[in-house]
Design a protein around this motif. Structure first.
Motif, PDB file in Angstrom:
ATOM      1  N   ALA A 116     -60.310  12.864   2.465  1.00  0.00           N
ATOM      2  CA  ALA A 116     -60.563  13.358   3.823  1.00  0.00           C
ATOM      3  C   ALA A 116     -60.917  14.837   3.870  1.00  0.00           C
ATOM      4  N   ALA A 117     -60.949  15.495   2.744  1.00  0.00           N
ATOM      5  CA  ALA A 117     -61.142  16.950   2.732  1.00  0.00           C
ATOM      6  C   ALA A 117     -62.414  17.390   3.456  1.00  0.00           C
ATOM      7  N   ASP A 118     -63.504  16.649   3.323  1.00  0.00           N
ATOM      8  CA  ASP A 118     -64.774  17.052   3.923  1.00  0.00           C
ATOM      9  C   ASP A 118     -65.164  16.206   5.129  1.00  0.00           C
ATOM     10  N   ILE A 119     -64.217  15.441   5.661  1.00  0.00           N
ATOM     11  CA  ILE A 119     -64.494  14.614   6.834  1.00  0.00           C
ATOM     12  C   ILE A 119     -63.668  15.158   7.993  1.00  0.00           C
ATOM     13  N   PRO A 120     -64.319  15.551   9.082  1.00  0.00           N
ATOM     14  CA  PRO A 120     -63.556  16.068  10.221  1.00  0.00           C
ATOM     15  C   PRO A 120     -62.550  15.035  10.745  1.00  0.00           C
ATOM     16  N   ALA A 121     -61.381  15.515  11.113  1.00  0.00           N
ATOM     17  CA  ALA A 121     -60.296  14.640  11.575  1.00  0.00           C
ATOM     18  C   ALA A 121     -60.713  13.810  12.777  1.00  0.00           C
ATOM     19  N   ASP A 122     -61.520  14.379  13.686  1.00  0.00           N
ATOM     20  CA  ASP A 122     -61.921  13.619  14.870  1.00  0.00           C
ATOM     21  C   ASP A 122     -62.835  12.454  14.503  1.00  0.00           C
ATOM     22  N   ALA A 126     -62.025   8.633  15.361  1.00  0.00           N
ATOM     23  CA  ALA A 126     -63.006   7.787  16.053  1.00  0.00           C
ATOM     24  C   ALA A 126     -63.284   6.509  15.261  1.00  0.00           C
ATOM     25  N   ALA A 127     -63.377   6.621  13.947  1.00  0.00           N
ATOM     26  CA  ALA A 127     -63.614   5.437  13.116  1.00  0.00           C
ATOM     27  C   ALA A 127     -62.443   4.468  13.214  1.00  0.00           C
ATOM     28  N   ARG A 128     -61.234   5.006  13.180  1.00  0.00           N
ATOM     29  CA  ARG A 128     -60.047   4.154  13.313  1.00  0.00           C
ATOM     30  C   ARG A 128     -60.023   3.458  14.660  1.00  0.00           C
TER      31      ARG A 128
END
Length: 146
Positions: A116-122, A126-128
């Protein structure tokens, strides 16, 4: 739009495959398989029967029974008497099983942090949310067919 749904389904299957392979590597760090890891996770909460564990995992009871027997032979789980049903003992982690699960969980958290280091938390959120909506809709449609 149905083409996009078909592509989403294909992407979910592909993601499941690569994540399963990653999970096998993580579990192997403690001499386990992903299937055993999943059963240890399910058994880590309230004690439950093999049938209950199988329902939670969405797999056949017989397969879970084999895994539970293997984990018991390695002293990672115990079968405890079930006051509600004599012939269906409760599955419970042993202290050794809890230690193994904790070590796998720490390793998994490290892998997830890197993932997840380079994937924004939002975007992850949203994917979840989208996946939960898809899961809920599939279940709703299945209930309408049954």
């Amino acid at each position: 739009m149905s083409d996009e749904v078909a592509l989403l389904v294909a992407d979910v299957f592909e993601a499941a495959g690569v994540l399963r392979k990653s999970g096998e590597v993580i579990a192997a760090s403690q001499g386990q398989t992903q299937a055993r890891w999943q059963l240890l996770c399910v058994a880590s909460g309230t004690p439950l029967t093999v049938a209950q564990a199988a329902r939670r995992l969405g797999v056949a009871r017989q397969g879970v029974q084999r895994l539970a027997n293997d984990l018991a032979s390695e002293s990672l789980v115990d079968f405890r008497p079930n006051p509600e049903h004599r012939s269906s003992p409760l599955l419970e982690l042993t202290p050794t099983g809890r230690r193994v699960l904790d070590e796998i969980t720490v390793r998994a958290a490290e892998v997830h942090r890197r993932l997840a280091a380079d994937i924004p938390a939002d975007e992850i959120t949203a994917a979840r949310e989208l996946l939960r909506r898809v899961i809920d809709e599939v279940r709703r449609q299945q209930e309408g067919q049954g």
